[in-house]
Design a protein around this motif. Structure first.
Motif, PDB file in Angstrom:
ATOM      1  N   MET A   1      46.366  17.838 -28.458  1.00  0.00           N
ATOM      2  CA  MET A   1      45.446  17.935 -27.373  1.00  0.00           C
ATOM      3  C   MET A   1      45.443  19.653 -27.438  1.00  0.00           C
ATOM      4  SD  MET A   1      49.118  18.217 -24.710  1.00  0.00           S
ATOM      5  CE  MET A   1      49.023  15.946 -23.752  1.00  0.00           C
ATOM      6  N   THR A   2      45.124  19.504 -25.946  1.00  0.00           N
ATOM      7  CA  THR A   2      44.108  21.327 -26.198  1.00  0.00           C
ATOM      8  C   THR A   2      45.567  22.081 -25.380  1.00  0.00           C
ATOM      9  OG1 THR A   2      43.343  21.248 -24.309  1.00  0.00           O
ATOM     10  CG2 THR A   2      41.925  20.848 -26.314  1.00  0.00           C
ATOM     11  N   LYS A   3      45.058  23.619 -26.072  1.00  0.00           N
ATOM     12  CA  LYS A   3      46.118  24.277 -25.209  1.00  0.00           C
ATOM     13  C   LYS A   3      45.990  24.259 -23.122  1.00  0.00           C
ATOM     14  CE  LYS A   3      47.708  29.155 -25.387  1.00  0.00           C
ATOM     15  NZ  LYS A   3      47.560  30.676 -25.818  1.00  0.00           N
ATOM     16  N   ILE A   4      45.082  24.155 -23.077  1.00  0.00           N
ATOM     17  CA  ILE A   4      44.430  23.833 -21.389  1.00  0.00           C
ATOM     18  C   ILE A   4      45.378  22.209 -20.523  1.00  0.00           C
ATOM     19  CG2 ILE A   4      43.021  24.012 -19.757  1.00  0.00           C
ATOM     20  CD1 ILE A   4      41.372  25.648 -21.197  1.00  0.00           C
ATOM     21  N   SER A   5      45.307  21.311 -21.794  1.00  0.00           N
ATOM     22  CA  SER A   5      45.898  20.159 -21.042  1.00  0.00           C
ATOM     23  C   SER A   5      47.159  19.946 -21.642  1.00  0.00           C
ATOM     24  CB  SER A   5      45.215  19.171 -22.192  1.00  0.00           C
ATOM     25  OG  SER A   5      45.536  19.193 -23.964  1.00  0.00           O
ATOM     26  N   ALA A   6      47.670  20.378 -21.912  1.00  0.00           N
ATOM     27  CA  ALA A   6      49.339  20.674 -22.033  1.00  0.00           C
ATOM     28  C   ALA A   6      49.519  22.148 -21.350  1.00  0.00           C
ATOM     29  CB  ALA A   6      49.163  21.196 -23.763  1.00  0.00           C
ATOM     30  N   PRO A  13      54.888  24.802 -25.107  1.00  0.00           N
ATOM     31  CA  PRO A  13      54.068  25.496 -25.947  1.00  0.00           C
ATOM     32  C   PRO A  13      53.678  25.544 -27.473  1.00  0.00           C
ATOM     33  CG  PRO A  13      54.865  27.091 -24.678  1.00  0.00           C
ATOM     34  CD  PRO A  13      55.721  26.198 -24.104  1.00  0.00           C
ATOM     35  N   ARG A  14      54.963  25.041 -28.230  1.00  0.00           N
ATOM     36  CA  ARG A  14      55.266  25.105 -29.469  1.00  0.00           C
ATOM     37  C   ARG A  14      54.732  23.615 -29.980  1.00  0.00           C
ATOM     38  NH1 ARG A  14      60.540  25.333 -32.340  1.00  0.00           N
ATOM     39  NH2 ARG A  14      59.922  25.096 -34.351  1.00  0.00           N
ATOM     40  N   CYS A  15      54.541  22.968 -29.609  1.00  0.00           N
ATOM     41  CA  CYS A  15      54.599  21.582 -29.848  1.00  0.00           C
ATOM     42  C   CYS A  15      53.956  20.677 -29.369  1.00  0.00           C
ATOM     43  CB  CYS A  15      56.201  20.713 -30.666  1.00  0.00           C
ATOM     44  SG  CYS A  15      56.114  20.261 -28.931  1.00  0.00           S
ATOM     45  N   ARG A  16      53.528  21.357 -28.070  1.00  0.00           N
ATOM     46  CA  ARG A  16      52.553  19.943 -27.373  1.00  0.00           C
ATOM     47  C   ARG A  16      52.423  19.219 -26.829  1.00  0.00           C
ATOM     48  NH1 ARG A  16      46.478  23.597 -28.732  1.00  0.00           N
ATOM     49  NH2 ARG A  16      47.576  25.715 -28.490  1.00  0.00           N
ATOM     50  N   LYS A  17      54.041  18.778 -27.216  1.00  0.00           N
ATOM     51  CA  LYS A  17      54.463  17.979 -27.052  1.00  0.00           C
ATOM     52  C   LYS A  17      55.764  16.690 -26.177  1.00  0.00           C
ATOM     53  CE  LYS A  17      52.865  15.877 -31.764  1.00  0.00           C
ATOM     54  NZ  LYS A  17      53.225  16.317 -33.075  1.00  0.00           N
ATOM     55  N   GLY A  18      56.689  18.269 -26.311  1.00  0.00           N
ATOM     56  CA  GLY A  18      58.456  17.475 -25.105  1.00  0.00           C
ATOM     57  C   GLY A  18      57.482  18.593 -23.853  1.00  0.00           C
ATOM     58  N   ASP A  19      57.804  17.930 -22.999  1.00  0.00           N
ATOM     59  CA  ASP A  19      57.932  18.095 -21.623  1.00  0.00           C
ATOM     60  C   ASP A  19      59.104  18.774 -21.262  1.00  0.00           C
ATOM     61  OD1 ASP A  19      56.692  15.554 -20.896  1.00  0.00           O
ATOM     62  OD2 ASP A  19      58.100  14.295 -20.106  1.00  0.00           O
ATOM     63  N   LEU A 109      54.697  30.790 -20.230  1.00  0.00           N
ATOM     64  CA  LEU A 109      55.264  29.834 -21.043  1.00  0.00           C
ATOM     65  C   LEU A 109      53.662  29.675 -22.613  1.00  0.00           C
ATOM     66  CD1 LEU A 109      57.878  27.096 -20.585  1.00  0.00           C
ATOM     67  CD2 LEU A 109      58.403  29.236 -21.956  1.00  0.00           C
ATOM     68  N   HIS A 110      52.800  29.261 -21.669  1.00  0.00           N
ATOM     69  CA  HIS A 110      51.927  29.382 -22.551  1.00  0.00           C
ATOM     70  C   HIS A 110      50.595  30.318 -23.025  1.00  0.00           C
ATOM     71  CE1 HIS A 110      51.483  24.997 -23.227  1.00  0.00           C
ATOM     72  NE2 HIS A 110      52.192  24.858 -22.163  1.00  0.00           N
ATOM     73  N   TYR A 111      50.504  31.513 -21.828  1.00  0.00           N
ATOM     74  CA  TYR A 111      50.151  32.425 -21.914  1.00  0.00           C
ATOM     75  C   TYR A 111      50.342  33.916 -22.468  1.00  0.00           C
ATOM     76  CZ  TYR A 111      46.331  29.015 -21.049  1.00  0.00           C
ATOM     77  OH  TYR A 111      45.606  27.864 -21.135  1.00  0.00           O
ATOM     78  N   ILE A 115      55.954  32.900 -27.898  1.00  0.00           N
ATOM     79  CA  ILE A 115      55.370  31.114 -28.557  1.00  0.00           C
ATOM     80  C   ILE A 115      54.480  30.677 -29.150  1.00  0.00           C
ATOM     81  CG2 ILE A 115      56.159  28.904 -27.833  1.00  0.00           C
ATOM     82  CD1 ILE A 115      57.910  29.673 -26.375  1.00  0.00           C
ATOM     83  N   LYS A 116      54.478  30.545 -30.572  1.00  0.00           N
ATOM     84  CA  LYS A 116      53.193  30.490 -30.242  1.00  0.00           C
ATOM     85  C   LYS A 116      52.920  28.722 -31.368  1.00  0.00           C
ATOM     86  CE  LYS A 116      51.283  34.082 -30.199  1.00  0.00           C
ATOM     87  NZ  LYS A 116      50.614  34.968 -29.412  1.00  0.00           N
ATOM     88  N   TYR A 117      51.593  28.174 -30.827  1.00  0.00           N
ATOM     89  CA  TYR A 117      51.580  26.787 -30.826  1.00  0.00           C
ATOM     90  C   TYR A 117      51.572  26.911 -32.381  1.00  0.00           C
ATOM     91  CZ  TYR A 117      49.489  22.248 -32.063  1.00  0.00           C
ATOM     92  OH  TYR A 117      48.568  21.039 -32.060  1.00  0.00           O
ATOM     93  N   GLN A 118      52.292  25.524 -33.322  1.00  0.00           N
ATOM     94  CA  GLN A 118      52.547  25.202 -34.769  1.00  0.00           C
ATOM     95  C   GLN A 118      52.029  23.573 -34.372  1.00  0.00           C
ATOM     96  OE1 GLN A 118      56.323  25.862 -35.179  1.00  0.00           O
ATOM     97  NE2 GLN A 118      56.302  28.205 -35.213  1.00  0.00           N
ATOM     98  N   LYS A 119      51.094  24.210 -35.083  1.00  0.00           N
ATOM     99  CA  LYS A 119      50.053  22.270 -35.643  1.00  0.00           C
ATOM    100  C   LYS A 119      51.117  21.004 -35.847  1.00  0.00           C
ATOM    101  CE  LYS A 119      45.454  21.392 -36.352  1.00  0.00           C
ATOM    102  NZ  LYS A 119      44.169  21.682 -36.379  1.00  0.00           N
ATOM    103  N   ASP A 120      51.642  22.147 -36.549  1.00  0.00           N
ATOM    104  CA  ASP A 120      52.171  20.355 -38.303  1.00  0.00           C
ATOM    105  C   ASP A 120      54.044  20.177 -37.739  1.00  0.00           C
ATOM    106  OD1 ASP A 120      52.124  23.311 -38.631  1.00  0.00           O
ATOM    107  OD2 ASP A 120      53.788  22.937 -40.385  1.00  0.00           O
ATOM    108  N   LEU A 121      53.873  20.531 -36.561  1.00  0.00           N
ATOM    109  CA  LEU A 121      55.486  19.787 -35.729  1.00  0.00           C
ATOM    110  C   LEU A 121      55.250  18.652 -35.316  1.00  0.00           C
ATOM    111  CD1 LEU A 121      56.902  22.779 -33.775  1.00  0.00           C
ATOM    112  CD2 LEU A 121      57.999  21.547 -35.584  1.00  0.00           C
TER     113      LEU A 121
END
Ligand SMILES: [Zn+2]
Length: 121
Positions: A1-6, A13-19, A109-111, A115-121
């Motif tokens: 998932m890209t930053k914009i779609s997240a 903003p960290r995992c891009r999976k949780g609401d 939160l995102h910009y 908090i930085k995106y961690q891909k491997d979460l």
């Protein structure tokens, strides 16, 4: 998932999976946030009063809506009916209140947070 779609989908903003939010944007409890990400346990309010800064983002949204609606109202209604002009100018701010509130926090939160995106979460 890209930053914009997240961001659009209001994901963490960290995992891009949780609401970020508990309820739908159309719910009466639209402002209820998860304290921590349900997926990666990232705390959203990283320091006390962190979300006060979202007011600046919300202010930018509101000014943009007022300017766009004001120009549109001026070219459609004109200066003949000032009450109608004001009503058309202000109505998008009231109608988009929930969107302004939630997306100002999401953008913060995102910009604008550390908090930085961690891909491997
Ligand atoms: Zn997360």
């Amino acid at each position: 998932m890209t930053k914009i779609s997240a961001g659009i989908n209001e994901k963490c903003p960290r995992c891009r999976k949780g609401d970020i939010y508990k309820n739908s944007i159309f719910s009466w409890k639209y402002a209820a946030m998860h304290e921590r990400c349900p997926y990666c346990n990232q705390k959203y309010e990283i320091e006390p009063g962190f979300f006060y800064a979202a007011m600046y983002v919300s202010y930018a949204f509101t000014v943009a809506e007022l300017v766009i609606a004001g120009i549109a109202a001026f070219y459609t209604v004109g200066e003949s009916n000032l009450w109608l002009l004001m009503a058309i100018t202000i109505s998008p701010v009231i109608l988009l209140m929930t969107i302004n509130f939630r997306y100002s926090r999401t953008i913060l939160l995102h910009y604008l947070s550390p908090i930085k995106y961690q891909k491997d979460l």
